[in-house]
Scaffold this motif. Structure first.
Motif, PDB file in Angstrom:
ATOM      1  N   SER A   1     -16.731   4.866   6.494  1.00 21.63           N
ATOM      2  CA  SER A   1     -16.268   4.149   7.690  1.00 21.63           C
ATOM      3  C   SER A   1     -15.535   2.866   7.337  1.00 21.63           C
ATOM      4  N   GLN A   2     -15.745   2.368   6.123  1.00 22.08           N
ATOM      5  CA  GLN A   2     -15.084   1.136   5.688  1.00 22.08           C
ATOM      6  C   GLN A   2     -13.805   1.404   4.900  1.00 22.08           C
ATOM      7  N   TYR A   3     -13.500   2.666   4.613  1.00 20.31           N
ATOM      8  CA  TYR A   3     -12.320   2.983   3.819  1.00 20.31           C
ATOM      9  C   TYR A   3     -11.039   2.433   4.446  1.00 20.31           C
ATOM     10  N   GLY A   4     -10.881   2.670   5.736  1.00 18.74           N
ATOM     11  CA  GLY A   4      -9.641   2.280   6.403  1.00 18.74           C
ATOM     12  C   GLY A   4      -9.324   0.805   6.271  1.00 18.74           C
ATOM     13  N   GLU A   5     -10.314  -0.030   6.538  1.00 14.69           N
ATOM     14  CA  GLU A   5     -10.109  -1.477   6.462  1.00 14.69           C
ATOM     15  C   GLU A   5      -9.711  -1.905   5.049  1.00 14.69           C
ATOM     16  N   TYR A   6     -10.423  -1.382   4.043  1.00 14.64           N
ATOM     17  CA  TYR A   6     -10.113  -1.746   2.656  1.00 14.64           C
ATOM     18  C   TYR A   6      -8.726  -1.251   2.256  1.00 14.64           C
ATOM     19  N   LEU A   7      -8.378  -0.033   2.661  1.00 12.38           N
ATOM     20  CA  LEU A   7      -7.076   0.522   2.300  1.00 12.38           C
ATOM     21  C   LEU A   7      -5.934  -0.254   2.951  1.00 12.38           C
ATOM     22  N   MET A   8      -6.117  -0.643   4.201  1.00  9.82           N
ATOM     23  CA  MET A   8      -5.096  -1.458   4.865  1.00  9.82           C
ATOM     24  C   MET A   8      -4.928  -2.797   4.156  1.00  9.82           C
ATOM     25  N   ARG A   9      -6.050  -3.384   3.781  1.00 13.54           N
ATOM     26  CA  ARG A   9      -6.007  -4.672   3.102  1.00 13.54           C
ATOM     27  C   ARG A   9      -5.277  -4.560   1.762  1.00 13.54           C
ATOM     28  N   LEU A  10      -5.569  -3.487   1.021  1.00  6.24           N
ATOM     29  CA  LEU A  10      -4.899  -3.277  -0.263  1.00  6.24           C
ATOM     30  C   LEU A  10      -3.396  -3.072  -0.062  1.00  6.24           C
TER      31      LEU A  10
END
Length: 362
Positions: free
Chosen positions: A325-334
């Motif tokens: 569920s946290q993948y999206g936020e981290y990927l956007m940040r990267l």
């Protein structure tokens, strides 16, 4: 009747006006600190801080190592391309859902293409990303053999790329530390064997995913190493690796055939590279009525595996949550960090948690 000027002011949003004041100030400067913005605008530090962090999050402003904030020129709305592993894999679906939510939150358009668990399709999709001139590619595909082809075509177009779970040349890696999550799974399997079977094991089967390459295969390596450490007297011939491509039907067939060849063995541990393969193993175990003789663990914590863990008669004993569920936020940040030219670590590992019957989420 209120004066016309005052009436118009009723429609203004004060905090939005302050945010625009700060943005316009940054557009005219080479970089400003929070303190300098506070002094020049008279806006409270707390409000300035929250406005700046919102701008950074949405990609309008960047913050350098010296703490200065700078306006980021945005000529068009950003568009990221996401090559989804497969629209039929529960974990891939969860990654896509998380990514769509995060993209919407930061105002990024998302072009999603289904790699269909197939290398040739993934290559074709990479070419579509290049043709569509996306700003960042987030690649989630399973075939290590086509990874260099995809990476080369994306790099030739000067598009930054993030590889999810499967490393690609030229790409920033995002996913779990495969060896460590495997080692953690091995600890749970070892505890089960020690508690139920006094450490005596007939077979330890690793349901592998050879196509994904050595990094993902290190999940099973970690399991085996953990079990050897906890039960050093286990004969080496008890450790077996079977490639099931992470697919349910192939896993079910392979485990069914293995169990039929060893009808008298009653202490069998199965470690799967993902929950889809783990569920296939459970299908085979249940078909033969050998639930009490086999313990199965997987990765991803997909909903069906959680259902199995809630069943007291199920051979499932654990699944490693990759906190998808946290993948999206981290990927956007990267992705936004890459576009700002910021230094990004080559490997970015997610958090994980081993879920058992004892700590199942409600």
């Amino acid at each position: 009747m209120a004066p016309k000027g005052k009436s118009r002011q009723l429609y203004l949003i004060p905090v939005l006006s302050k945010a625009l004041d700060i943005l316009e100030m940054l557009q005219q400067s080479q970089g400003m600190t929070l303190e300098s913005i506070h002094k020049q605008t008279g806006i409270s530090k707390t409000t300035v801080y929250r406005i700046l962090k919102s701008f950074v999050h949405r990609g309008y402003v960047s913050q350098s190592a010296d703490g200065a904030y700078r306006h980021v020129t945005r000529q068009k709305k950003l568009r990221f391309g996401f090559g989804s592993q497969s629209s039929e894999m529960p974990f891939a679906i969860a990654v896509e859902q998380s990514l769509r939510k995060a993209a919407a939150a930061v105002g990024v358009d998302l072009l999603v293409l289904d790699n269909s668990y197939d290398g040739a399709t993934a290559v074709a999709n990479a070419e579509k990303f290049v043709q569509s001139q996306v700003d960042v590619v987030i690649e989630c595909q399973i075939d290590q053999h086509v990874a260099p082809i995809i990476a080369d075509r994306i790099a030739a177009a000067n598009i930054p790329m993030i590889a999810v779970d499967i490393p690609h040349p030229h790409a920033i890696y995002f996913g779990v530390d495969n060896y460590r999550v495997g080692h953690a799974m091995g600890e749970v399997l070892a505890e089960h064997a020690l508690e139920r079977w006094k450490g005596k094991i007939d077979w330890i089967i690793g349901l592998d995913l050879a196509e994904a390459g050595p990094m993902v295969q290190s999940r099973i390596t970690g399991v085996f190493e953990s079990l050897r450490n906890r039960m050093p007297d286990t004969p080496v011939e008890c450790f077996v690796r079977v490639d099931t491509r992470g697919l349910r039907d192939k896993s079910s067939t392979a485990v069914l055939e293995f169990l039929k060849r060893h009808p008298k063995d009653k202490r069998i541990l199965i470690a799967a590279a993902n929950d889809t393969a783990a569920l296939g193993a459970i299908d085979a175990v249940r078909k033969l009525g050998r639930e009490k003789q086999v313990a199965v663990a997987g990765h991803d914590c997909v909903e069906e595996m959680l259902v199995e863990l809630r069943r007291p008669d199920s051979p499932a004993i654990a699944s490693v949550s990759h906190e998808v569920s946290q993948y999206g936020e981290y990927l956007m940040r990267l992705g936004l960090s890459l576009l700002r030219g910021e230094i990004v670590p080559p490997y970015n590992f997610t958090q994980y948690e081993v879920i058992t019957r004892e700590n199942l989420p409600s």
